[in-house]
Design a protein around this motif. Structure first.
Motif, PDB file in Angstrom:
ATOM      1  N   LEU A 247      39.337  36.778  35.812  1.00  0.00           N
ATOM      2  CA  LEU A 247      39.868  37.722  35.155  1.00  0.00           C
ATOM      3  C   LEU A 247      39.177  38.497  34.191  1.00  0.00           C
ATOM      4  N   GLN A 248      37.743  38.142  34.135  1.00  0.00           N
ATOM      5  CA  GLN A 248      36.788  38.764  33.322  1.00  0.00           C
ATOM      6  C   GLN A 248      36.330  39.803  34.283  1.00  0.00           C
ATOM      7  N   ALA A 249      36.394  39.795  35.406  1.00  0.00           N
ATOM      8  CA  ALA A 249      35.857  40.898  36.396  1.00  0.00           C
ATOM      9  C   ALA A 249      36.784  41.870  36.709  1.00  0.00           C
ATOM     10  N   GLU A 250      37.952  41.779  36.068  1.00  0.00           N
ATOM     11  CA  GLU A 250      38.704  42.998  36.425  1.00  0.00           C
ATOM     12  C   GLU A 250      38.084  44.531  36.458  1.00  0.00           C
TER      13      GLU A 250
END
Ligand SMILES: Cc1cc2nc3c(=O)[nH]c(=O)nc-3n(C[C@H](O)[C@H](O)[C@H](O)COP(=O)(O)OP(=O)(O)OC[C@H]3O[C@@H](n4cnc5c(N)ncnc54)[C@H](O)[C@@H]3O)c2cc1C
Ligand code: FES
Ligand code: FES
Lengths: 288, 162
Positions: free
Chosen positions: B67-70
């Motif tokens: 989710l940090q790579a959204e």
């Protein structure tokens, strides 16, 4: 971890509101470089992750008249390469170069490093030597604390569950002030066996030491000041003799603990040697 | 278990996926997208085998939650060759015998790409420092450094062989 929830916060207020609501069930996620491995190994099992990595208000490096103000989300790599840091606090760029690998420096943040409170962390002894202050914000207000008072135990800090670390304030070096960080590790990317942050200020006319801070990391639960060694140097002209004496004092006053990187006996030897090296380098006269 | 929507671009292709909060970018790349060129070594940030580029930056995909790579652009080793032609770094690794078992190679090549994008003319020490978070257990380090050193900038900002 199975039912862990996730929120991507957009502002500091959203972060502090979330922290107020969920308290110690929640955990802040910044770069994830320390927290993600803990989650993987089930050493941390928060009910909620508050991802602060997109909070733009926590990303800045600003110079004021007497300080540099650094947002908690500033990455290691930014500190390593930022022109303001290189000009005014080269100790930090030097320290960052020695911290982990470039991949980790690309994402890991200054705030995350401090809050993780690894006793072998490189940031803390360097910031302690500089006399840095931390700004902590909660839904009910803000408070400021010196880095020196921030660390309580292995991986434990004075931050409350409802607080976020927002800013690090670092006094600019005075004229004739000099600060350095030196580290010893098995390989470049390893954590410190010992790390020493040093600040020295000499008197313009007499060349005696007016102010000194010797901050040692990786030798106990929290980074500590070698106060007896400082006392040897303070008020005197720094010579080979005082440096040798300060090394001995530091060795006597610090009781290191063994860890994965080195035994207590080995660290004891290193304390004397590295305090001496730090003093030699820091007092050699180069400005900053 | 709650699922979260994740949009990201991998090797130029846009994806919309559903992930758990605890999944890493590495899980997404290897298990959701079957791009197994990204390796798993230590799963704790030490070895660099899982290195990919995120918005051009070298990162360790085992240390990043999905989710940090959204919204980010990810480049894995599968995305490096263009129209069937190997990237100059890939060619250089082959020509310099910089590959033994090959396990560290995707991470080595992607980290080297980030280096060359930042600093087109690195010295041997620059290369050693930049690659210090990538382990090669076959210990072919000198060949790897030779390979990266052999790639030099061409006109127009691209790289080619010396
Ligand atoms: C292989 C490896 C090698 C490493 N080597 C070194 C090294 O040599 N020297 C060194 O010093 N460090 C080293 N580290 C640790 C790493 O540099 C830092 O601890 C890391 O950068 C933490 O920052 P982060 O933003 O990724 O924090 P995260 O992992 O996101 O968070 C760490 C902790 O801090 C809390 N937190 C984060 N930001 C805030 C905030 N603003 N307010 C309140 N709480 C917050 C989180 O809740 C969590 O508990 C290494 C890590 C790895 C994986
Ligand atoms: S698998 Fe990610 S660094 Fe080793
Ligand atoms: S080639 Fe085998 S690990 Fe590097």
């Amino acid at each position: 971890m199975k039912d862990m929830r996730y929120i991507r916060a957009a502002s500091v207020t959203e972060v502090t509101d979330c922290l107020k609501k969920y308290g110690d069930k929640a955990k802040i996620l910044a770069g994830g470089q320390s927290l993600v491995p803990l989650l993987r190994q089930r050493l941390a099992r928060p009910g909620l992750l508050i991802d602060i990595s997109r909070v733009a208000d926590l990303k800045f490096i600003r110079k004021t008249k007497n300080t540099l103000k650094i947002g908690a989300l500033t990455t290691h790599r930014q500190l390593e390469t930022d022109p303001l840091i290189r000009e005014h606090l080269p100790i930090l760029a030097d320290m960052e170069k020695q911290l982990a690998s470039v991949q980790i420096r690309n994402l890991g943040t200054l705030g995350g490093n401090l809050c993780h409170a690894d006793p072998a962390g490189d940031v803390a002894p360097a910031l302690m030597a500089l006399g840095a202050k931390l700004k902590l914000i909660s839904a009910t207000g803000a408070r400021t604390m010196s880095v020196e008072n921030f660390f309580k135990d292995f991986f434990e800090t004075a931050i409350r569950p409802d607080e976020v670390l927002a800013e690090i304030d670092i006094p600019l070096l005075p004229d004739l002030g000099h600060a350095i960080y030196i580290k010893h590790s098995s390989r470049g990317v390893d954590t410190a066996i010992i790390g020493v942050g040093t600040f020295i200020l000499k008197d313009h006319d007499t060349d005696t030491c007016k102010e000194i801070r010797l901050c040692v990391g990786a030798v106990g639960p929290v980074p500590i000041r070698a106060k007896n060694a400082e006392a040897v140097i303070r008020g005197k002209v720094v010579t080979g003799k005082t440096i040798a004496e300060a090394g001995k004092k530091a060795r006597e006053e610090i009781s290191p603990v063994s860890d994965l990187q080195g035994s207590a006996e080995y660290k004891k030897e290193l304390i004397e040697v590295f305090i001496q090296r730090a003093l030699k380098a820091a007092s050699s006269g180069r400005r900053k | 278990m709650k699922k979260y929507k994740l949009c990201l671009t991998v090797n130029g292709i846009d994806y919309m996926l559903e992930v758990n909060a605890g999944e890493t970018l590495q899980d997404v790349i290897r298990d959701h997208l079957n791009l197994t060129g990204t390796k798993t070594g230590c799963d704790s940030g030490a070895c660099g085998a899982c290195t990919v580029l995120m918005d051009g930056m070298a990162i360790k995909s085992c240390l990043v939650l999905a989710l940090q790579a959204e919204g980010r652009k990810i480049l894995t080793i599968e995305g490096l060759a263009q129209d069937g032609a190997l990237h100059p770094l890939q060619e250089a690794f082959v020509e310099n015998w910089a590959i033994q078992c090959g396990y560290c190679t995707p991470g080595m090549i992607l980290t080297s790409k980030a280096l060359l994008d930042e600093n087109p003319n690195p010295s041997g020490d620059d290369i050693r420092m930049y690659l210090s978070g990538n382990f090669c257990r076959c210990t072919g380090y000198q060949k790897i450094i030779d390979a990266v050193s052999s790639v030099r900038p061409l006109q127009g900002g691209r790289h080619g062989k010396k």
